[in-house]
Design an enzyme around this catalytic site. Structure first.
Site, PDB file in Angstrom:
ATOM      1  N   ARG A   1      38.353  62.454  38.147  1.00 56.74           N
ATOM      2  CA  ARG A   1      39.146  63.680  38.233  1.00 56.74           C
ATOM      3  C   ARG A   1      40.541  63.321  38.747  1.00 56.74           C
ATOM      4  O   ARG A   1      40.757  63.179  39.945  1.00 56.74           O
ATOM      5  CB  ARG A   1      38.452  64.681  39.163  1.00 56.74           C
ATOM      6  CG  ARG A   1      38.859  66.124  38.926  1.00 56.74           C
ATOM      7  CD  ARG A   1      38.041  67.051  39.808  1.00 56.74           C
ATOM      8  NE  ARG A   1      36.635  67.036  39.442  1.00 56.74           N
ATOM      9  CZ  ARG A   1      36.107  67.790  38.475  1.00 56.74           C
ATOM     10  NH1 ARG A   1      36.863  68.603  37.783  1.00 56.74           N
ATOM     11  NH2 ARG A   1      34.810  67.726  38.219  1.00 56.74           N
TER      12      ARG A   1
ATOM     13  N   GLU B   1      30.652  65.142  31.626  1.00 55.05           N
ATOM     14  CA  GLU B   1      31.445  65.607  30.494  1.00 55.05           C
ATOM     15  C   GLU B   1      32.516  64.592  30.103  1.00 55.05           C
ATOM     16  O   GLU B   1      33.221  64.051  30.955  1.00 55.05           O
ATOM     17  CB  GLU B   1      32.125  66.934  30.841  1.00 55.05           C
ATOM     18  CG  GLU B   1      32.989  67.478  29.716  1.00 55.05           C
ATOM     19  CD  GLU B   1      34.115  68.372  30.196  1.00 55.05           C
ATOM     20  OE1 GLU B   1      35.116  68.464  29.487  1.00 55.05           O
ATOM     21  OE2 GLU B   1      34.000  68.944  31.305  1.00 55.05           O
TER      22      GLU B   1
ATOM     23  N   SER C   1      35.114  68.308  25.267  1.00 58.15           N
ATOM     24  CA  SER C   1      34.823  69.728  25.178  1.00 58.15           C
ATOM     25  C   SER C   1      35.455  70.249  23.899  1.00 58.15           C
ATOM     26  O   SER C   1      36.664  70.082  23.698  1.00 58.15           O
ATOM     27  CB  SER C   1      35.393  70.463  26.400  1.00 58.15           C
ATOM     28  OG  SER C   1      34.936  71.791  26.463  1.00 58.15           O
TER      29      SER C   1
ATOM     30  N   ARG D   1      47.157  67.705  35.488  1.00 59.24           N
ATOM     31  CA  ARG D   1      46.463  68.861  36.066  1.00 59.24           C
ATOM     32  C   ARG D   1      46.482  68.760  37.587  1.00 59.24           C
ATOM     33  O   ARG D   1      46.290  67.675  38.151  1.00 59.24           O
ATOM     34  CB  ARG D   1      45.018  68.933  35.569  1.00 59.24           C
ATOM     35  CG  ARG D   1      44.932  69.189  34.068  1.00 59.24           C
ATOM     36  CD  ARG D   1      43.518  69.327  33.578  1.00 59.24           C
ATOM     37  NE  ARG D   1      43.493  69.394  32.121  1.00 59.24           N
ATOM     38  CZ  ARG D   1      42.384  69.399  31.382  1.00 59.24           C
ATOM     39  NH1 ARG D   1      41.202  69.334  31.979  1.00 59.24           N
ATOM     40  NH2 ARG D   1      42.441  69.455  30.072  1.00 59.24           N
TER      41      ARG D   1
ATOM     42  N   ARG E   1      37.800  58.836  30.939  1.00 60.29           N
ATOM     43  CA  ARG E   1      36.348  58.949  31.102  1.00 60.29           C
ATOM     44  C   ARG E   1      35.608  57.997  30.158  1.00 60.29           C
ATOM     45  O   ARG E   1      34.521  57.515  30.487  1.00 60.29           O
ATOM     46  CB  ARG E   1      35.910  60.399  30.918  1.00 60.29           C
ATOM     47  CG  ARG E   1      36.440  61.285  32.031  1.00 60.29           C
ATOM     48  CD  ARG E   1      35.693  62.579  32.185  1.00 60.29           C
ATOM     49  NE  ARG E   1      36.133  63.285  33.387  1.00 60.29           N
ATOM     50  CZ  ARG E   1      35.500  64.319  33.932  1.00 60.29           C
ATOM     51  NH1 ARG E   1      34.385  64.773  33.382  1.00 60.29           N
ATOM     52  NH2 ARG E   1      35.964  64.893  35.025  1.00 60.29           N
TER      53      ARG E   1
END
Length: 424
Positions: free
Chosen positions: A275, A347, A350, A260, A389
């Site tokens: 991130r 988070e 999801s 990403r 994560r």
């Protein structure tokens, strides 16, 4: 993608659904283009009927030995009209497709209104937060002190938002991914699937990343796209298919690198691994009958929760509000893991039900047992979970005062029995 027939039948309901997304009065422009397209299609059909009649007149006139030049001139004029009507219909169809493709999914009735993550609803908390006898450190402080997490060399060879892991931390990351994939395939009924990491434009469009989110992706010079999540290839495996209803649900899982650009995250989480441009994730995808998708959403979320419970990591389940729900999703649960170094939940998974939204973009359908009834499947996707994560959460929750990190018991078989990670 939205059903144009449903918009025609109830434009007010469609506008109300888009208003929850912060988009006002979208039906008027859509229906205007739809009416224009339909008008040109009707005209084309009418001109073709007239042309067929003229063709018959020409044949009759020639058999009778009459002059056909005037009739043939009318036929040529009709051919031009047919061609023009076809061009106008295709132009209106293209504009309508673009307009619909840029609109997000309608939200589920249970999705709460709200502007951003501060309006998300906490549904439950699981696990006890550890009381440390010392001030807990953040993951990058732990990893760097161990000499096993290297941001400097990663930046040298690739730039910012990359990480080099060494030794036991590299193995711990691999252990996490293998543990999750084994759990989902052996206990949760997902089929392990190895997928391409590069996909074509139609595939990225099918799950809703294009055209709206092109800047969030990496594109190669030959027109392919690096996957931002294995959801993209896994879901598109049924693109263009008509599946027997008796064969649903289809459950797939993949452990892949993900890529990403993080275009909208400038200045956010610049330190550490939270991130990254490249990260590893176990993704779960379900293809279901519409009647089963709500139950499948709950099931999928529980599969992700089981990962965190087996790792004994405190977490909470959140129901995302309208302003925080993704483009393709109708309803989303986020799982947020407790990070003691930050003193907050972040988070880690999801899980979303997109209902028939992605299926329409992909033209993925099912056929009932009667052999006649067709409908669009429902598609769901969920992180099971983000490996990087999870590594962060393990480092922060299992850190010790001497700088070492205890290996969670469930991961030790993947670590050759290693119980504690110490410095180099």
């Amino acid at each position: 993608m939205h059903d144009i027939k449903a918009i025609r039948e109830n434009p007010d309901a469609f506008d109300a659904a888009m208003a929850r997304r912060g988009l006002e009065n979208r039906s008027a422009a859509i229906l205007a283009l739809d009416s224009e397209r339909r008008l040109h299609v009707v005209n084309q059909q009418q001109f073709e009927t007239e042309r067929n009649a003229i063709s018959k007149q020409i044949g009759d006139a020639k058999r009778a030995g009459k002059d056909t030049s005037a009739i043939e001139a009318n036929g040529a004029e009709l051919r031009d009209k047919i061609s023009a009507a076809k061009v106008h219909a295709e132009d209106a169809e293209s504009k309508l497709h673009v307009l619909l493709a840029e609109l997000p999914n309608a939200l589920d009735a249970e999705t709460p209104d709200g502007r951003d993550e501060s309006d998300n609803a906490e549904l439950k908390k699981i696990g006890a937060i550890r009381n440390f006898a010392f001030t807990p450190k953040q993951h990058f402080e732990i990893g760097e002190a161990l000499g096993l997490m290297d941001f400097g060399n990663a930046a040298k060879i690739a730039g910012s938002r990359f990480t080099v892991l060494r030794g036991a931390l590299a193995r711990l990351e691999r252990a996490l991914g293998q543990f999750m994939l084994d759990l989902h395939t052996s206990e949760h009924g997902y089929s392990e699937t190895a997928v391409p990491l590069l996909v074509n434009e139609a595939t990225v469009f099918g799950t809703g990343q294009l055209p709206k989110f092109a800047e969030d992706l990496f594109k190669t010079t030959d027109g392919r796209w690096l996957i931002p999540t294995a959801e993209v290839p896994l879901t598109n495996l049924v693109a263009g298919e008509i599946l027997p209803a008796s064969g649903l649900p289809i459950r797939s899982a993949a452990l892949t690198p993900c890529f990403r650009s993080e275009a909208g995250s400038a200045g956010r989480d610049v330190r550490g691994m939270l991130r990254q441009h490249q990260f590893t994730k176990v993704e779960m995808v379900s293809i279901t009958h519409p009647d089963a998708s709500d139950a499948e959403h709950e099931r999928m979320t529980r599969c992700a929760e089981t990962v965190l419970e087996k790792l004994e990591l405190p977490y909470r389940r959140m129901l995302l509000c309208a302003g925080d729900t993704g483009f393709s999703a109708a309803k989303t649960y986020d799982l947020e893991v407790w990070l003691p170094g930050q003193g907050t939940y972040r988070e880690i998974s999801s899980c979303s039900n997109t209902r028939g939204f992605q299926a329409r973009r992909m033209n993925a359908r099912y056929r009932e047992a009667d052999g006649k009834t067709l409908g669009f499947v429902h598609t769901l996707n969920g992180s099971g979970v983000a490996v990087g994560r999870a590594l962060i959460a393990v480092l922060e929750n299992y850190q010790n005062e001497d700088g070492s990190v205890t290996v969670p018991e469930v991961l030790r078989p993947y670590m050759a029995g290693q119980e504690v990670i110490r410095g180099r």
